[in-house]
Design an enzyme around this catalytic site. Structure first.
Site, short mmCIF file in Angstrom:
data_model
loop_
_atom_site.label_atom_id
_atom_site.label_comp_id
_atom_site.label_asym_id
_atom_site.label_seq_id
_atom_site.Cartn_x
_atom_site.Cartn_y
_atom_site.Cartn_z
N LYS A 66 28.77 8.64 118.75
CA LYS A 66 28.35 9.03 120.10
C LYS A 66 29.24 8.37 121.15
O LYS A 66 29.65 9.02 122.13
CB LYS A 66 26.89 8.64 120.33
N GLN A 110 18.20 4.75 120.09
CA GLN A 110 18.34 5.35 118.77
C GLN A 110 17.08 5.16 117.94
O GLN A 110 16.58 4.04 117.80
CB GLN A 110 19.54 4.74 118.05
N ASP A 133 17.57 12.09 126.03
CA ASP A 133 17.04 12.62 124.77
C ASP A 133 15.92 13.63 125.02
O ASP A 133 15.52 14.36 124.12
CB ASP A 133 16.51 11.48 123.89
#
Length: 304
Positions: A66, A110, A133
């Site tokens: 990422k 995460q 997200d």
């Protein structure tokens, strides 16, 4: 964006492959161009903060990828690697600081988190405008109501592929197999907004195969390796495989497979995503898109 032309590549038995890797590369290229234009207007570079708690090897690789893709798109990446012993209070304190940091436009924690940490509380501690997200209750609620907001990256990636390769989906029967907050539920909402008739199958569904045989579009996100078999799919259906698992081969080798048994399903499907090279690259590309949209919202007051 203008997507790539429909690939002529086919699966071993004739299904046309959906090139998620190529589509994601073009999307990322478009985002880089827009990031440059954003900087020219405001002298601000969008910044993404990624928080990893613990030392799970797979998560570490994913997080570093990422960061690499963020830099390639011309954005700033801020990595926060925390030990597995990090307390809930310490993690929430970091998020609180990132929430008010003007250099940070997107925050991603995460998942999964180590035991003892509450993922719901952590996710909802991120301010909605930086929740790239799209998992917080505000963005989830906006999606459920059909209002502008930040959409979870993987379902968004699936939607972009479907729009490009399938086109108008109004009236089509879509089956989503899997009802997680990360993929299944938001995917169903997005398909409803496209005009599909949507069915969601989950762990308590009695005959998922029978439902799949009726569907024009099947999106599979269960984490169950090669769950969907060839006789589940109606001829010509579009199959989107979100799953990814690593299986062992003789000689110590491994390979990646999805939630769909590809060699069985490909003869029946009209379009199918491969694993790898299908949905996976789209997830990171859509994270970059969400970060740019978040920066626009924060700096320009523009809705995503």
């Amino acid at each position: 964006m203008t997507g790539p032309a429909l690939s002529d590549a086919h699966g071993s038995s004739g299904a046309r492959l959906i090139d998620g890797k190529g589509f994601a590369a073009r999307l990322t290229q478009d985002i880089a161009t827009e990031v440059s234009a954003f900087y020219d207007r405001h002298r601000i570079t969008p910044g993404l903060a990624v928080v990893l708690v613990g030392n799970d090897p797979a998560s570490e690789v994913y997080v570093r990828n990422k960061a690499l893709q963020t830099h390639r798109a011309g954005m700033r990446s801020f990595m926060h690697m925390l030990p597995a012993t990090t307390s809930q209070e310490e993690l929430l304190g970091l998020i609180a600081r990132l929430n008010v940091d003007p250099e940070i436009h997107g925050i991603l924690v995460q998942l999964p988190l180590p035991g003892g940490l509450d993922p719901v509380a952590v996710t909802n501690a991120i301010v909605p405008e930086k929740d790239v997200d799209g998992l917080g209750v505000v963005n989830a609620g906006r999606l459920a109501l059909g209002l502008p907001g930040i959409v979870p990256c993987t379902p968004l990636g699936c939607l972009l592929l479907l729009r490009h390769y399938v086109g108008d989906m109004r009236g089509q029967h879509a089956l989503v197999i899997g009802a997680s907050n990360l993929v299944g539920r938001p995917m169903a909402q997005l398909l409803l907004q496209e005009g599909c008739t949507v069915t969601v199958a989950h762990i308590d569904t009695r005959d998922t195969a029978a439902l799949a045989r009726q569907a024009d579009i099947v999106v599979v996100a269960t984490g169950v390796r090669e769950l969907v078999r060839g006789d589940w799919i109606r001829p010509g259906a579009t199959v989107i495989d979100v799953g990814i698992s690593r299986v062992s081969l003789p000689g110590g080798r491994t390979r990646l497979v999805g939630d769909v048994k590809f060699d069985e399903v490909a003869p029946h499907a009209g379009l199918i995503t491969p694993v790898p090279g299908g949905v996976g690259p789209m997830t990171i590309a859509c994270l970059l898109r969400n970060t740019l949209d978040a920066a626009r919202t924060i700096v320009e007051g523009r809705a995503p």
